[in-house]
Design an enzyme around this catalytic site. Structure first.
Site, PDB file in Angstrom:
ATOM      1  N   ASP A 139       0.839  -0.822  -0.113  1.00 31.57           N
ATOM      2  CA  ASP A 139       0.270   0.102   0.057  1.00 31.57           C
ATOM      3  C   ASP A 139       1.192   1.345   0.240  1.00 31.57           C
ATOM      4  O   ASP A 139       1.978   1.072  -0.765  1.00 31.57           O
ATOM      5  CB  ASP A 139      -0.742  -0.314   1.335  1.00 31.57           C
ATOM      6  CG  ASP A 139      -2.291   0.796   0.920  1.00 31.57           C
ATOM      7  OD1 ASP A 139      -2.341   1.981   0.909  1.00 31.57           O
ATOM      8  OD2 ASP A 139      -3.707   0.469   1.002  1.00 31.57           O
ATOM      9  N   HIS A 179      -3.870   5.892   3.957  1.00 31.01           N
ATOM     10  CA  HIS A 179      -4.990   4.667   2.786  1.00 31.01           C
ATOM     11  C   HIS A 179      -3.992   3.081   3.475  1.00 31.01           C
ATOM     12  O   HIS A 179      -5.030   3.038   4.075  1.00 31.01           O
ATOM     13  CB  HIS A 179      -4.294   4.382   1.498  1.00 31.01           C
ATOM     14  CG  HIS A 179      -5.024   4.103   0.727  1.00 31.01           C
ATOM     15  ND1 HIS A 179      -4.743   2.482   0.614  1.00 31.01           N
ATOM     16  CD2 HIS A 179      -6.651   4.101   0.399  1.00 31.01           C
ATOM     17  CE1 HIS A 179      -5.915   2.172  -0.112  1.00 31.01           C
ATOM     18  NE2 HIS A 179      -6.993   2.672   0.082  1.00 31.01           N
ATOM     19  N   SER A 234     -10.991  -0.722  -1.008  1.00 27.51           N
ATOM     20  CA  SER A 234      -9.850  -0.195  -0.563  1.00 27.51           C
ATOM     21  C   SER A 234      -9.824  -1.019   1.189  1.00 27.51           C
ATOM     22  O   SER A 234      -9.239  -1.655   1.780  1.00 27.51           O
ATOM     23  CB  SER A 234      -9.213   1.146  -0.282  1.00 27.51           C
ATOM     24  OG  SER A 234      -8.338   1.072  -1.602  1.00 27.51           O
TER      25      SER A 234
END
Ligand SMILES: *[C@@H]1O[C@H](CO)[C@@H](O)[C@H](O)[C@H]1NC(C)=O
Ligand SMILES: *[C@@H]1O[C@H](CO)[C@@H](O)[C@H](O)[C@H]1NC(C)=O
Ligand SMILES: *[C@@H]1O[C@H](CO)[C@@H](O)[C@H](O)[C@H]1NC(C)=O
Ligand SMILES: *[C@@H]1O[C@H](CO)[C@@H](O)[C@H](O)[C@H]1NC(C)=O
Ligand SMILES: *[C@@H]1O[C@H](CO)[C@@H](O)[C@H](O)[C@H]1NC(C)=O
Ligand SMILES: *[C@@H]1O[C@H](CO)[C@@H](O)[C@H](O)[C@H]1NC(C)=O
Ligand SMILES: *[C@@H]1O[C@H](CO)[C@@H](O)[C@H](O)[C@H]1NC(C)=O
Ligand SMILES: *[C@@H]1O[C@H](CO)[C@@H](O)[C@H](O)[C@H]1NC(C)=O
Length: 708
Positions: A144, A199, A527
């Site tokens: 990620d 994220h 996600s």
């Protein structure tokens, strides 16, 4: 709709990265007009060094004397598979592709990145019996945007040293420290594994963050934040930056993660579907599968149109995003005392009782905004800063809060029209409430009714969402364009308004002008659903233990049920050879040698769902051979049941009863599906259920006629 999701790219200023420190990226005039290609070779040679030197010698032969192979080589993959990335001209790429030791060549592209209550909602409450000793041996590899190592969610009190199988390292750059929870970090873009986006921190803590009480986003969605396997270890592989995630880096992360000894990989990066041979996630995860490592992958945020699913390989577990049983609302109070409930994540606390002037976009437009429709909608460049300053702007469109923010309004009231189907909220840099058409009309009538309209947008509240779980509109849908007889996505998991750890240096709305800093934030997207599924170890075997519903193209087999998945009863096991057989039936030989005589077809893959694309206007009879492995009780008898509407298709199962005498015993059966001619487009579905009274193992059966 994708733009509305919490993708990493959302509203970012492109920051030019200092890449040179990590690898040779650009070396003078000879590289002009060259692109990065990934060159896949045969098996690994003995020793990483000999594989690496093979890459250089192949490259040097192709480049000739004119340029240096070391200058063109971008990456060598030598630990888990044999491939390299290099800057090549079109001509060089053709030459290299024609060499016999080269399996395939594809251009490196840039992909995009695509949570407290959610675990309780799925039934995996804290009281469920877990096995923390086993789970603390589980290592989750998160590919990620990096990780925030100091987050409370990754504290290691109570953890022993990393399990012996761990061969990775903490190479997160300077000022980056691992511990016994966050046991490894590697960097493929930039110089630090530190997450500047939020994220990667969010997905890692959703998968395996420890229990943190009182986590909230500025008091919103307050509760206990915890990952699916709180005791598992985390290894972070940073492949994404502000400008996306490159194939060449994604493959490097897979190469390392597999060799480092992770047990499963979660990756929430993607785009449109690509042929397996040109898809870095499909290739990396294939090599992971070879080593028994399951990769869980976000299906994508390109819904609700059909055929948008970007995660298509059967050796991936592809996750759709669904709602949880709580939703976040945002109330508007008008000067006349009326209160209207809207959608919005508004963490800003307004002084109680305070009212701001309200103004309609039309009455605040710039002289240059000639189009009255655009003016009413608060179109880009249409709001006059001096007219909206200190006011709340009312806009006749869903997504124009950005113009209100740019122009300096204190808030915006927007319209949820039917087209956008707003079923989720995302963090915005200013108070915004999105109202349904009816409530929006009430606001506009009020604007008309008074000289000095006033109002306020209150801090958001959490409400119960009794309709859950519902697949999010943004979640990418099947059917699968690359392998039409494989149902994708596989499964749905919570991906709407998930509270999880965040990077305090990343503005929670993604807008650089948003000066808030948050240790926990709320995000939506496939996600977010991906780590929910990744978070309990499924041991590289797909399990079917789901609740049934409508719309397999949206949610695959249904909603994930981690409690039942711990004890599924039966599993559908698929070996590397099974996948190679399937690929050979698609005339694809790049993952292994095909036998001279190819038998079977894609639908024959031992997949836990059954899907087939049939010709419209013709009756059909299709057989699905399957084999299940008993993982329930040694001595057990499973009886099949078919759930179908006979007007759509008939399904028979041979044999219809499976009797097992021992654990790990395998039994095969055939599912025969038939029906009359179907129109186009049309999707009909049924389900096969095996039950031994203790376990219920359900597989969806889908027959369809068109990608539309
Ligand atoms: C290390 O990173 C943290 C978080 O960004 C920062 O607060 C701290 O000042 C950094 N320390 C050094 C020595 O750079
Ligand atoms: C893979 O990419 C190459 C290079 O762009 C292209 O020529 C080829 O057609 C692609 N393969 C498939 C099956 O789409
Ligand atoms: C904005 O409004 C002010 C005050 O009415 C006006 O003077 C100015 O010309 C307007 N600016 C634009 C760009 O329309
Ligand atoms: C408000 O007034 C405008 C102009 O007088 C009119 O066009 C509009 O329909 C009115 N809106 C409502 C909701 O009453
Ligand atoms: C965020 O976490 C840091 C420690 O990592 C802590 O110092 C800070 O107070 C936290 N901020 C909030 C708002 O809780
Ligand atoms: C996965 O299965 C293998 C063999 O069945 C077993 O040895 C291993 O412990 C399992 N892994 C996990 C994480 O349960
Ligand atoms: C297995 O189950 C059958 C039927 O329930 C029973 O008759 C038999 O005794 C069982 N065998 C063992 C070894 O438990
Ligand atoms: C299913 O079988 C029944 C009984 O033979 C038949 O009446 C029905 O038409 C069949 N349905 C389809 C869709 O073929």
């Amino acid at each position: 709709m994708a733009a509305a999701c919490s993708y990493i790219s959302h509203c970012r200023i492109l920051v030019v990265l200092i890449v040179a420190a990590v690898h040779v990226f650009c070396c003078g005039a000879s590289d002009e007009g060259k692109d990065v290609y990934i060159v896949r070779m045969g098996s690994l040679l003995e020793g990483e060094y000999s594989t690496a030197s093979l890459h250089l010698s192949v490259l040097q032969e192709v480049l000739g004397e004119s340029s240096s192979a070391t200058g063109s080589l971008v990456r060598s993959y030598t630990r888990s598979f044999n491939a390299f990335a290099a800057r090549l001209s079109d001509e060089e790429h053709q030459i290299i592709a024609s060499r016999k030791e080269v399996v395939s060549v594809f251009p490196s592209r840039t992909l995009q990145l695509q949570t407290t209550r959610s675990w309780d909602f799925m039934g995996l409450t804290e009281t469920v019996k877990r096995n923390p000793t086993v789970e603390s041996d589980v290592i989750v590899g998160v590919i990620d945007s990096g990780i925030w190592p100091e987050s409370e969610s990754f504290r290691d009190s109570g953890y022993g040293p990393p399990p012996a199988k761990w061969k990775g390292t903490c190479a997160g750059g300077s000022n980056f420290t691992c511990n016994n929870k966050l046991i490894g970090a590697r960097v493929y873009t930039g110089t630090s594994a530190r997450d500047n986006e939020g994220h990667g921190t969010h997905t890692a803590s959703t998968a395996a963050g420890i229990k943190v009480s009182g986590a909230s986003f500025f008091g919103l969605a307050e509760g206990k934040a915890r990952g699916g396997v709180p005791s598992a270890r985390i290894a972070a592989y940073k492949v994404c930056s502000e400008d996306g995630c490159r194939d060449q880096d994604i493959l490097a992360a897979f190469d390392d993660a597999i060799a480092d000894g992770v047990d499963l990989i979660t990756i929430s990066v993607g785009g449109v579907s690509r042929a397996f041979e040109n898809d870095s996630v499909a290739i990396g995860s294939f090599h992971a599968m070879e080593k028994g490592i399951l990769t869980v992958h976000a299906a994508g945020n390109k819904g609700p149109s059909s055929s948008t699913v970007g995660s298509v390989a059967p050796w991936l577990l592809s996750t759709a995003a669904s709602s949880t049983d709580r939703k976040i609302i945002d109330k508007v109070v008008l000067g006349n005392g009326k209160t209207l409930t809207g959608n919005g994540i508004n963490s800003f606390t307004q002084i109680k009782g305070k009212k701001f002037p309200l103004i309609h976009g039309e009455d605040a437009s710039t002289t240059s905004c000639a189009n009255p429709i655009l003016a009413r909608a608060c179109g880009v460049g249409c709001l006059n800063g001096s007219l909206v300053k200190g006011k709340i702007v009312v806009c006749d469109s869903a997504d124009r809060w950005g113009e209100a923010f740019r122009a300096g309004a204190v808030g915006s009231i927007t319209l949820d029209n039917i087209e956008t189907m707003q079923d989720f909220n995302y963090v915005l840099p200013l108070p915004t409430s999105t109202l349904t058409a009816h409530r929006h009309h009430v606001v506009k009538s009020y604007l008309n009714s008074t000289e000095k309209p006033q109002g306020n947008i209150l801090k958001s509240e959490v409400m119960r969402n009794s309709a859950a779980p519902v697949v999010a509109s943004f979640s990418s849908r099947g059917p699968n364009l690359i392998a039409p007889d494989i149902l994708k996505p596989d499964i749905a998991a919570p991906g709407i308004e998930i509270l999880a750890a965040y990077s305090p240096v990343s503005p929670p709305s993604g807008n650089p002008k948003d000066k808030r800093s948050a240790n926990y934030s709320i995000m939506s997207g496939t996600s977010m659903s991906c780590p929910h599924v990744a978070a309990w170890p499924m041991n590289a075997t797909k399990q079917v233990e789901y609740e049934y519903g409508e719309g397999e193209f949206a949610f695959g087999a249904g909603h994930v049920n981690p409690v039942k998945a711990i004890d599924p009863g039966l599993v559908y096991e698929t070996s590397k050879d099974d996948y190679i057989k399937m690929l050979c039936s698609m005339q694809l030989s790049f993952f292994g040698t095909c036998p001279s005589e190819i038998k079977g077809s894609v639908k024959d893959l031992n997949y836990p769902s059954m899907q087939v694309l049939v010709e419209a206007g013709k009756s059909f009879t299709v057989e699905f051979p399957r084999t299940v492995t008993n993982v329930g009780l040694a001595n057990s008898t499973f009886v099949s049941k078919v759930i179908t509407d006979h007007s759509q298709m008939n399904v028979s199962v041979k044999p219809s009863i499976l009797s097992f005498k021992s654990l790990k015993e395998k039994k095969s059966f055939v599912v025969i599906v038939s029906g009359k001619a179907l129109p186009s487009p049309k999707r009909v579905s049924a389900a096969l259920v095996w039950s031994d009274r203790t376990h219920i193992v359900r597989s969806p059966i889908v027959v369809y006629t068109s990608f539309l």
